[in-house]
Design an enzyme around this catalytic site. Structure first.
Site, mmCIF file in Angstrom:
data_model
loop_
_atom_site.group_PDB
_atom_site.id
_atom_site.type_symbol
_atom_site.label_atom_id
_atom_site.label_comp_id
_atom_site.label_asym_id
_atom_site.label_seq_id
_atom_site.Cartn_x
_atom_site.Cartn_y
_atom_site.Cartn_z
ATOM 1 C CB CYS A 161 -1.487 6.714 2.030
ATOM 2 S SG CYS A 161 -2.740 5.707 2.866
ATOM 3 C CD GLU A 197 -1.827 2.273 1.673
ATOM 4 O OE1 GLU A 197 -1.517 3.169 0.839
ATOM 5 O OE2 GLU A 197 -1.894 2.470 2.881
#
Length: 467
Positions: free
Chosen positions: A275, A241
């Site tokens: 993120c 990720e």
């Protein structure tokens, strides 16, 4: 100053050496973290490998009960864990409390999941079913921006599926993870959960270790490339990720006053160090000035300071390296665009930068093409939403994005054109344990959360029977 220990083979142990952990709001030492040697890493791997056969055969009901005990321990120690998280990470205390509670919530949600046997065919000539088995020893490499919650996203499904786990937190935010390990280490049989800390010297040893069968990594795209390259030598399973550089598109039919606070929070929560935060904002020309004015008003009224101080809205950047990177981007932004809010490094102890809005900036500016991971938001004007989508899709990353519109049909049509793993409509972000998140292009491989996230931690086996 309290001592912190690593967890190896069920024992709380000292490191081979130690490093200071800095409070980014004060630049003072908040704790001393142990540092593992390569030999201690190998001990942790051997402990996890030895524990795997028994843990993998432990009934899922018992594994589920262990995770629920962890969640309860987190709940019982929320204040201590949250204060420690705030002190090392920098986020305001209410946000640290929210993250700690989120850790318990996410673990409970994963504990409620199942590993069903799926029947693919049941015919007169053939019977086919799919079983889910644990993979083996899993390494979870956790970043510094949301360390406890992201740990939970890995720990919950990995251990429920019957794997054993080695956790490596970031060197700048290890203390809350080490404290958690101290609190929960007796919940699991020895070796099932191991926590080691480093000074960025063990990453490649973990990713290339022949007895580690899977890596779950959250971090930058550049580091993800290194992880993938290193893991390729032993053909490990990977979940990556990575960076996002998420874009939001605001159409001309929105309620500007209603959405402005939502967009601001989505861009500047945790000082922009998320993120899936909004990293680029595209606004239709007809409402561009009005929305910029609302965002400027919000930015100018933010309380910036130590997360321990009541009423603080935004804390510091988490570490000096990130602080220096964002300072460079801020300097370039002042030349590439027009700063309408913020724009200054705050003259005080700590890694503080004002929440900054930059208009009239080119698509080629580094602030637009790179993920800033800090409190600076580039704002771009468009007349045709399809053109905006084209620019957004030129990015090498694609984790998340959002469309803001009063016309849901139009928003859905645009969402299908956005080349990202997730597109939110009239919100950004929305993270739920039961909804998978995964990136495209340079934003990663695989999924986290949901059934798909749990399946990242299992090996599927097909049984195909002739009748």
């Amino acid at each position: 100053m309290p001592k912190y220990h690593m967890l190896i083979g069920g024992n709380l142990v000292q490191g081979h050496s130690a490093i200071d952990v800095i409070n980014p709001a004060t630049e003072e030492v908040v704790g001393i973290s142990p540092i593992a040697s390569e030999a201690q890493l190998n001990e942790a791997v051997e402990a996890a490998a030895s524990a795997f056969p028994q843990w993998s055969r432990t009934p899922i009901k018992e594994r589920r009960e262990a995770l629920l005990k962890v969640a309860q321990i987190v709940d019982d120690n929320t204040q201590e864990l949250s204060w420690l998280l705030m002190s090392e990470q920098g986020k305001p205390l209410p946000q640290a409390i929210s993250e700690t509670k989120g850790l318990a919530f996410f673990i409970r949600q994963f504990a409620d999941m199942t590993l069903p046997v799926e029947t693919l065919e049941d015919s007169p000539t053939r019977y086919v079913e799919v079983h889910r088995f644990p993979i083996g020893v899993v390494a979870a490499i956790v970043p510094w921006n949301v360390p406890l919650l992201l740990l939970g996203i890995k720990l919950g499904p990995a251990l429920l599926a019957g794997n054993t786990l080695i956790v490596k937190p970031a060197p700048t935010t290890p203390l809350s993870t080490l404290k958690l390990a101290e609190l929960i280490h007796k919940v699991f049989p020895a070796g099932v959960l191991n926590v080691i800390t480093d000074a960025n010297h063990l990453g490649d040893k973990i990713t290339s270790h022949p007895k580690i069968h899977k890596i779950s990594f959250t971090g930058s795209t550049a580091t993800g490339v290194k992880v993938m390259s290193s893991a390729a030598t032993t053909l490990k399973r990977l979940t990556l990720e990575l960076g996002g550089n998420d874009a939001a598109i605001v159409l001309d039919d929105v309620d500007v006053k209603n959405i402005a606070p939502k967009i601001f929070r989505a861009a500047f929560n945790n000082c922009g160090q998320v993120c899936i935060a909004i990293k680029r904002l595209y606004i239709h020309e007809s409402i561009h000035d009005a929305l910029c004015q609302e965002l400027t008003s919000i930015a100018n009224n933010q309380v910036i300071g130590n997360g321990a101080e009541k009423g603080t809205d935004l804390g510091p950047l988490q570490n000096r390296a990130q602080f220096e990177k964002v300072k460079d981007l801020l300097s370039e932004a002042s030349q590439d665009g027009r700063i309408i809010a913020g724009g200054k490094v705050i003259d005080r102890k700590g890694y503080f930068i004002e929440p900054t809005l930059v208009c009239d900036i080119a698509e080629t500016s580094r602030l637009v093409t790179e993920e800033q991971f800090g409190p600076i938001l580039p704002i771009l004007k468009f007349s045709n939403p399809l053109t905006a989508i084209e620019h957004i899709n030129e990015s090498s990353q694609g984790l998340g994005g959002s469309i803001w519109s009063g016309n849901l049909k139009k928003a859905r049509e645009l969402a299908l054109l956005m080349d990202t793993g997730t597109v939110w409509i009239n919100k950004h972000p929305d993270v739920d344990p039961n909804i998978p998140i995964g990136g495209v292009k340079g934003s990663g491989l695989g999924f986290e959360l949901g059934r798909e996230g749990l399946d990242e931690f299992v090996q599927k086996r097909v049984i195909n029977e002739l009748r």
